[in-house]
Design a protein around this motif. Structure first.
Motif, PDB file in Angstrom:
ATOM      1  N   ARG A  82       0.819  -1.209   0.000  1.00 50.14           N
ATOM      2  CA  ARG A  82       0.000   0.000   0.000  1.00 50.14           C
ATOM      3  C   ARG A  82       0.859   1.268   0.000  1.00 50.14           C
ATOM      4  O   ARG A  82       0.628   2.189  -0.788  1.00 50.14           O
ATOM      5  CB  ARG A  82      -0.920  -0.014   1.237  1.00 50.14           C
ATOM      6  CG  ARG A  82      -1.634   1.287   1.515  1.00 50.14           C
ATOM      7  CD  ARG A  82      -2.657   1.612   0.427  1.00 50.14           C
ATOM      8  NE  ARG A  82      -3.360   2.853   0.706  1.00 50.14           N
ATOM      9  CZ  ARG A  82      -2.877   4.061   0.451  1.00 50.14           C
ATOM     10  NH1 ARG A  82      -1.694   4.177  -0.125  1.00 50.14           N
ATOM     11  NH2 ARG A  82      -3.582   5.140   0.731  1.00 50.14           N
ATOM     12  N   TYR A  83       1.848   1.299   0.890  1.00 48.96           N
ATOM     13  CA  TYR A  83       2.580   2.556   1.076  1.00 48.96           C
ATOM     14  C   TYR A  83       3.851   2.649   0.238  1.00 48.96           C
ATOM     15  O   TYR A  83       4.236   3.732  -0.179  1.00 48.96           O
ATOM     16  CB  TYR A  83       2.939   2.749   2.553  1.00 48.96           C
ATOM     17  CG  TYR A  83       1.746   3.086   3.394  1.00 48.96           C
ATOM     18  CD1 TYR A  83       1.030   4.259   3.181  1.00 48.96           C
ATOM     19  CD2 TYR A  83       1.307   2.232   4.394  1.00 48.96           C
ATOM     20  CE1 TYR A  83      -0.076   4.578   3.942  1.00 48.96           C
ATOM     21  CE2 TYR A  83       0.198   2.542   5.168  1.00 48.96           C
ATOM     22  CZ  TYR A  83      -0.487   3.714   4.934  1.00 48.96           C
ATOM     23  OH  TYR A  83      -1.591   4.032   5.681  1.00 48.96           O
ATOM     24  N   LEU A  84       4.503   1.528   0.007  1.00 48.97           N
ATOM     25  CA  LEU A  84       5.735   1.578  -0.785  1.00 48.97           C
ATOM     26  C   LEU A  84       5.412   1.546  -2.275  1.00 48.97           C
ATOM     27  O   LEU A  84       5.902   2.373  -3.035  1.00 48.97           O
ATOM     28  CB  LEU A  84       6.635   0.388  -0.424  1.00 48.97           C
ATOM     29  CG  LEU A  84       7.964   0.302  -1.156  1.00 48.97           C
ATOM     30  CD1 LEU A  84       8.908   1.393  -0.676  1.00 48.97           C
ATOM     31  CD2 LEU A  84       8.627  -1.053  -0.945  1.00 48.97           C
ATOM     32  N   GLU A  85       4.566   0.604  -2.660  1.00 46.62           N
ATOM     33  CA  GLU A  85       4.247   0.465  -4.084  1.00 46.62           C
ATOM     34  C   GLU A  85       2.938   1.157  -4.450  1.00 46.62           C
ATOM     35  O   GLU A  85       2.536   1.143  -5.598  1.00 46.62           O
ATOM     36  CB  GLU A  85       4.207  -1.017  -4.473  1.00 46.62           C
ATOM     37  CG  GLU A  85       5.526  -1.757  -4.243  1.00 46.62           C
ATOM     38  CD  GLU A  85       6.683  -1.187  -5.051  1.00 46.62           C
ATOM     39  OE1 GLU A  85       6.427  -0.493  -6.048  1.00 46.62           O
ATOM     40  OE2 GLU A  85       7.841  -1.420  -4.663  1.00 46.62           O
ATOM     41  N   ARG A  86       2.278   1.705  -3.472  1.00 44.18           N
ATOM     42  CA  ARG A  86       1.079   2.520  -3.671  1.00 44.18           C
ATOM     43  C   ARG A  86       0.015   1.778  -4.478  1.00 44.18           C
ATOM     44  O   ARG A  86      -0.551   2.287  -5.425  1.00 44.18           O
ATOM     45  CB  ARG A  86       1.451   3.857  -4.319  1.00 44.18           C
ATOM     46  CG  ARG A  86       2.546   4.568  -3.518  1.00 44.18           C
ATOM     47  CD  ARG A  86       2.954   5.872  -4.090  1.00 44.18           C
ATOM     48  NE  ARG A  86       1.943   6.892  -3.872  1.00 44.18           N
ATOM     49  CZ  ARG A  86       1.233   7.433  -4.855  1.00 44.18           C
ATOM     50  NH1 ARG A  86       1.422   7.039  -6.099  1.00 44.18           N
ATOM     51  NH2 ARG A  86       0.337   8.339  -4.609  1.00 44.18           N
ATOM     52  N   MET A  87      -0.236   0.571  -4.048  1.00 49.00           N
ATOM     53  CA  MET A  87      -1.275  -0.211  -4.707  1.00 49.00           C
ATOM     54  C   MET A  87      -2.636   0.111  -4.088  1.00 49.00           C
ATOM     55  O   MET A  87      -2.716   0.554  -2.935  1.00 49.00           O
ATOM     56  CB  MET A  87      -1.002  -1.705  -4.533  1.00 49.00           C
ATOM     57  CG  MET A  87       0.218  -2.197  -5.253  1.00 49.00           C
ATOM     58  SD  MET A  87       0.347  -3.979  -5.021  1.00 49.00           S
ATOM     59  CE  MET A  87       1.895  -4.303  -5.815  1.00 49.00           C
ATOM     60  N   PRO A 139      -4.599   5.412  -3.047  1.00 49.59           N
ATOM     61  CA  PRO A 139      -3.833   6.660  -2.861  1.00 49.59           C
ATOM     62  C   PRO A 139      -4.533   7.829  -3.565  1.00 49.59           C
ATOM     63  O   PRO A 139      -5.081   7.645  -4.659  1.00 49.59           O
ATOM     64  CB  PRO A 139      -2.487   6.342  -3.516  1.00 49.59           C
ATOM     65  CG  PRO A 139      -2.390   4.865  -3.478  1.00 49.59           C
ATOM     66  CD  PRO A 139      -3.789   4.344  -3.606  1.00 49.59           C
ATOM     67  N   ARG A 171      -4.151   8.544  -7.184  1.00 48.44           N
ATOM     68  CA  ARG A 171      -4.540   7.496  -8.128  1.00 48.44           C
ATOM     69  C   ARG A 171      -6.057   7.419  -8.271  1.00 48.44           C
ATOM     70  O   ARG A 171      -6.583   6.550  -8.963  1.00 48.44           O
ATOM     71  CB  ARG A 171      -3.986   6.146  -7.674  1.00 48.44           C
ATOM     72  CG  ARG A 171      -2.473   6.070  -7.742  1.00 48.44           C
ATOM     73  CD  ARG A 171      -1.995   4.663  -7.598  1.00 48.44           C
ATOM     74  NE  ARG A 171      -2.484   3.814  -8.671  1.00 48.44           N
ATOM     75  CZ  ARG A 171      -2.381   2.485  -8.656  1.00 48.44           C
ATOM     76  NH1 ARG A 171      -1.827   1.873  -7.645  1.00 48.44           N
ATOM     77  NH2 ARG A 171      -2.848   1.776  -9.663  1.00 48.44           N
ATOM     78  N   ASP A 188      -1.052   9.031   5.679  1.00 48.15           N
ATOM     79  CA  ASP A 188      -0.779   8.202   4.492  1.00 48.15           C
ATOM     80  C   ASP A 188       0.313   8.841   3.643  1.00 48.15           C
ATOM     81  O   ASP A 188       1.240   8.178   3.176  1.00 48.15           O
ATOM     82  CB  ASP A 188      -2.056   8.048   3.650  1.00 48.15           C
ATOM     83  CG  ASP A 188      -3.068   7.147   4.331  1.00 48.15           C
ATOM     84  OD1 ASP A 188      -2.679   6.407   5.252  1.00 48.15           O
ATOM     85  OD2 ASP A 188      -4.253   7.200   3.954  1.00 48.15           O
ATOM     86  N   VAL A 245       3.779   8.549   5.245  1.00 50.95           N
ATOM     87  CA  VAL A 245       4.413   7.232   5.094  1.00 50.95           C
ATOM     88  C   VAL A 245       4.844   7.009   3.634  1.00 50.95           C
ATOM     89  O   VAL A 245       5.948   6.532   3.363  1.00 50.95           O
ATOM     90  CB  VAL A 245       3.456   6.109   5.561  1.00 50.95           C
ATOM     91  CG1 VAL A 245       4.098   4.745   5.342  1.00 50.95           C
ATOM     92  CG2 VAL A 245       3.115   6.294   7.029  1.00 50.95           C
ATOM     93  N   GLU A 246       3.971   7.392   2.711  1.00 53.10           N
ATOM     94  CA  GLU A 246       4.319   7.221   1.291  1.00 53.10           C
ATOM     95  C   GLU A 246       5.567   8.009   0.932  1.00 53.10           C
ATOM     96  O   GLU A 246       6.475   7.505   0.261  1.00 53.10           O
ATOM     97  CB  GLU A 246       3.163   7.671   0.395  1.00 53.10           C
ATOM     98  CG  GLU A 246       2.021   6.684   0.345  1.00 53.10           C
ATOM     99  CD  GLU A 246       0.859   7.229  -0.450  1.00 53.10           C
ATOM    100  OE1 GLU A 246       1.067   8.183  -1.225  1.00 53.10           O
ATOM    101  OE2 GLU A 246      -0.256   6.705  -0.309  1.00 53.10           O
ATOM    102  N   LEU A 283       8.709   6.515   2.403  1.00 55.38           N
ATOM    103  CA  LEU A 283       9.195   5.295   1.740  1.00 55.38           C
ATOM    104  C   LEU A 283       9.594   5.533   0.292  1.00 55.38           C
ATOM    105  O   LEU A 283      10.131   4.644  -0.348  1.00 55.38           O
ATOM    106  CB  LEU A 283       8.118   4.201   1.799  1.00 55.38           C
ATOM    107  CG  LEU A 283       7.835   3.617   3.188  1.00 55.38           C
ATOM    108  CD1 LEU A 283       6.694   2.619   3.117  1.00 55.38           C
ATOM    109  CD2 LEU A 283       9.069   2.947   3.776  1.00 55.38           C
ATOM    110  N   ARG A 291      11.510   3.089  -2.954  1.00 58.88           N
ATOM    111  CA  ARG A 291      10.587   2.484  -3.920  1.00 58.88           C
ATOM    112  C   ARG A 291      11.353   1.760  -5.022  1.00 58.88           C
ATOM    113  O   ARG A 291      12.428   2.175  -5.430  1.00 58.88           O
ATOM    114  CB  ARG A 291       9.706   3.580  -4.521  1.00 58.88           C
ATOM    115  CG  ARG A 291       8.451   3.066  -5.173  1.00 58.88           C
ATOM    116  CD  ARG A 291       7.457   4.182  -5.332  1.00 58.88           C
ATOM    117  NE  ARG A 291       6.952   4.638  -4.030  1.00 58.88           N
ATOM    118  CZ  ARG A 291       6.410   5.828  -3.816  1.00 58.88           C
ATOM    119  NH1 ARG A 291       6.324   6.689  -4.792  1.00 58.88           N
ATOM    120  NH2 ARG A 291       5.985   6.153  -2.614  1.00 58.88           N
TER     121      ARG A 291
END
Lengths: 192, 379
Positions: free
Chosen positions: A143-148, B14, B17, B43, B46-47, B50, B54
């Motif tokens: 969810r957070y790293l690959e933003r799926m 997200p 998106r 959110d 954290v995004e 990270l 990635r």
């Protein structure tokens, strides 16, 4: 997780018939998850990417043994775990040799690229995710790293969107607790 | 959109998106409700945190290139191999059936006959040569080390004891080299990035050549300058490497004088010697590669020629580790020998050799040991 879906089976069959590009489709689908998994284990971007490559090469070599009763991601994550275990054992066994130009070196080189505060935040968040129970780690990273999205995570992990929602909700609560010093509950915003 | 709906949308997708209309509604809800806004901020926190970690999506092309360049990895060829195995298995079944029929016939002929004879020998199954896996049949020998640790940096894997030792064991031929522990694979850029350079240094302060792997297939250009630096008399004496901006390059010497692998950073130099082999790690843009550098020509009075060849990371790391291990083993063995000599001076070899393994070293083996190079060339 249950059995492979139709698209996975088709790509696997095409790859077995000698079309590596079909395998590329599988990689495009699952590389982020495999990378996220390995990153949570290694905490080293370069090493995680290297191991992800190795995991997919081994998956390709062993494609004939892929059991259609399981999901491709589940299978390749098993391979990735094996690759990581090997690398870890190798590093432990040959610590001094690898120190010369090994993972530690790469980790140092990598963190040299980041500003100190950026590095600290990344490390803290990754550590917090890693401190979460196993079932939350991969979904949180997806969810957070690959933003799926929910649907993508649910599809890859073969869970229902409701299950993913529950897992992520609880995972996020845990994460907030662990990162409370960095991001207090009442914090109004983060400068982008 | 209610705050709860906005929260659900945010949890599911997200913000950037989301579809445009949904995003606008969620943002409006965020503006109205600070609690939900805080959720969204977390959110994003954290995004963003990270983001440096990635994935760059690099594995796909690299893996596909590796697979294309090495057709033996194609599972199709494995499948053909497996079909061959199936045929073999079927043949084995036929043989088993024939054998069972023969046994039944013989039983009908009289059990006494069988009791008086040894059981029918089973013919060894014919196995295709391609299915025969090479066994490590080498006996485990005490490691022969030399006083000079550099000579012990051998290009061979650590031998492993086979659990089922064969009855007849042949000692390996002295010059037959086993495969490295990690089989080298040709990286995808091998065809374009191997090369060589020649330096004529008369009167020059230094000269340089560029090596690297080029872009294409999503791989950014990686370059580093190899520099040959002259000594006090203007002769080529040292080798240095300088990476282009944003890249890093490191030279590693597997056969330095003390036998230890050395990791030299940029702006450091290694002594140039004939036949010397170095490893170079070049990294940048999310890609890294190891090169083997070899001094192919060296004239102390004037010129030097180097060639370079990309080698797989796993292979390079294995070489480093083996060099390190062999050096450590040699050092430990030398220490043991010295200790043993001190404790048992009467057993000490007057020539200085011996020690714990006091067998005299055969002159031929000693000679073979000395020709071992610090680093082997990829086949």
């Amino acid at each position: 997780m249950t059995q492979a879906n139709d698209a996975e089976c088709t790509w696997v069959e095409q790859a077995l018939d000698g079309a590596p590009e079909a395998f590329g489709q599988l990689m495009a689908q699952y590389e982020p998850s495999v990378y996220a998994y390995l990153l949570s284990r290694t905490r080293d971007r370069e090493l995680a990417q290297e191991l992800a490559q190795e995991a997919f090469v081994r998956a390709f070599e062993a494609l004939e043994r892929f059991d259609r009763k399981q999901r491709f991601l589940q299978w390749v994550l098993g391979i990735a775990h094996h690759v990581w275990s090997e690398a870890r054992r190798r590093r432990e066994r040959q610590q001094r040799g690898l120190e010369v130009l090994g993972a530690d070196q790469r980790a140092r080189e990598y963190t040299e690229d980041l500003a100190p505060e950026e590095e600290a935040v990344s490390t803290r968040i990754l550590s917090a995710i890693e401190d979460c129970p196993e079932r939350y780690r991969l979904p949180l990273l997806m969810r957070y790293l690959e933003r799926m999205t929910f649907e993508e995570i649910a599809q890859q992990l073969d869970l229902s969107p409701g299950q993913v929602k529950g897992i992520l909700y609880r995972g996020k609560q845990l994460l907030r607790e662990k990162l409370a010093d960095l991001f207090p509950h009442g914090r109004g915003g983060v400068e982008s | 959109m209610t705050p709860d709906e906005a929260r659900e949308w945010l949890a599911a997708t997200p913000l950037d998106r989301m579809e445009v209309q949904t995003r606008k509604e969620v943002e409006a809800a965020l503006a109205r409700d600070p609690e939900v806004a805080n959720e969204a901020e977390f959110d994003r926190f954290v995004e963003e945190g990270l983001r440096p970690l990635r994935s760059r999506g690099s594995a796909r092309e690299a893996v596909l290139q590796r697979l294309r360049l090495d057709p033996s990895r194609l599972p199709g060829s494995r499948r053909r191999s497996r079909r061959g195995s199936v045929r073999l298995a079927a043949a084995g079944n036929r043989r088993a059936l024939a054998l069972a029929a023969a046994i039944l016939l013989c039983a009908a002929g009289g059990i006494w006959f069988w009791s008086a004879r040894p059981s029918t020998p089973v013919e060894p199954e014919v196995v295709e040569a391609k299915d025969i896996r090479p066994l490590d049949l080498r006996p485990v020998e005490p490691k022969v080390t030399t006083a000079d640790p550099e000579l012990d940096v051998a290009d061979e894997p650590v031998p492993s004891a086979h659990p089922q030792a064969p009855e007849v064991v042949e000692a390996p031929a002295p010059k037959a080299r086993p495969e490295p522990a990690v089989k080298p694979q040709v990286p995808d850029w091998a065809e374009v990035s191997s090369g060589s350079a020649r330096w004529e240094l008369a009167g020059e302060a230094s000269a340089r050549a560029t090596l690297g792997f080029p872009g294409g297939a999503g791989i950014p250009l990686q370059e580093a300058d190899l520099r040959v630096l002259p000594g006090a008399e203007g002769k080529p004496e040292r080798l240095a490497v300088v990476a282009r901006e944003g890249r890093t390059a490191r030279l590693l010497d597997l056969g330095s004088n003390d036998g230890l692998p050395k990791d030299l950073g940029e702006h450091e130099a290694l002594p140039l010697e004939p036949e010397r082999v170095y490893l170079l790690r070049l990294e940048g843009g999310g890609y890294a590669a190891y090169y083997e550098l070899r001094v192919t020509e060296f004239t102390p009075g004037g010129h030097v020629e180097l060639d370079w060849l990309p080698v797989p990371t796993a292979w390079a790391l294995t070489r480093i580790t083996l060099a390190r291990q062999t050096f450590e083993e040699a050092a430990a063995q030398a220490e043991l020998d010295a200790l043993h000599r001190r404790q048992n001076p009467e057993q000490a070899d007057p020539a200085g050799g011996g020690g714990v393994h006091a067998k005299p070293v055969e002159p031929e083996k000693e000679k073979v040991k000395k020709v071992v190079k610090p680093l082997g060339r990829m086949p």
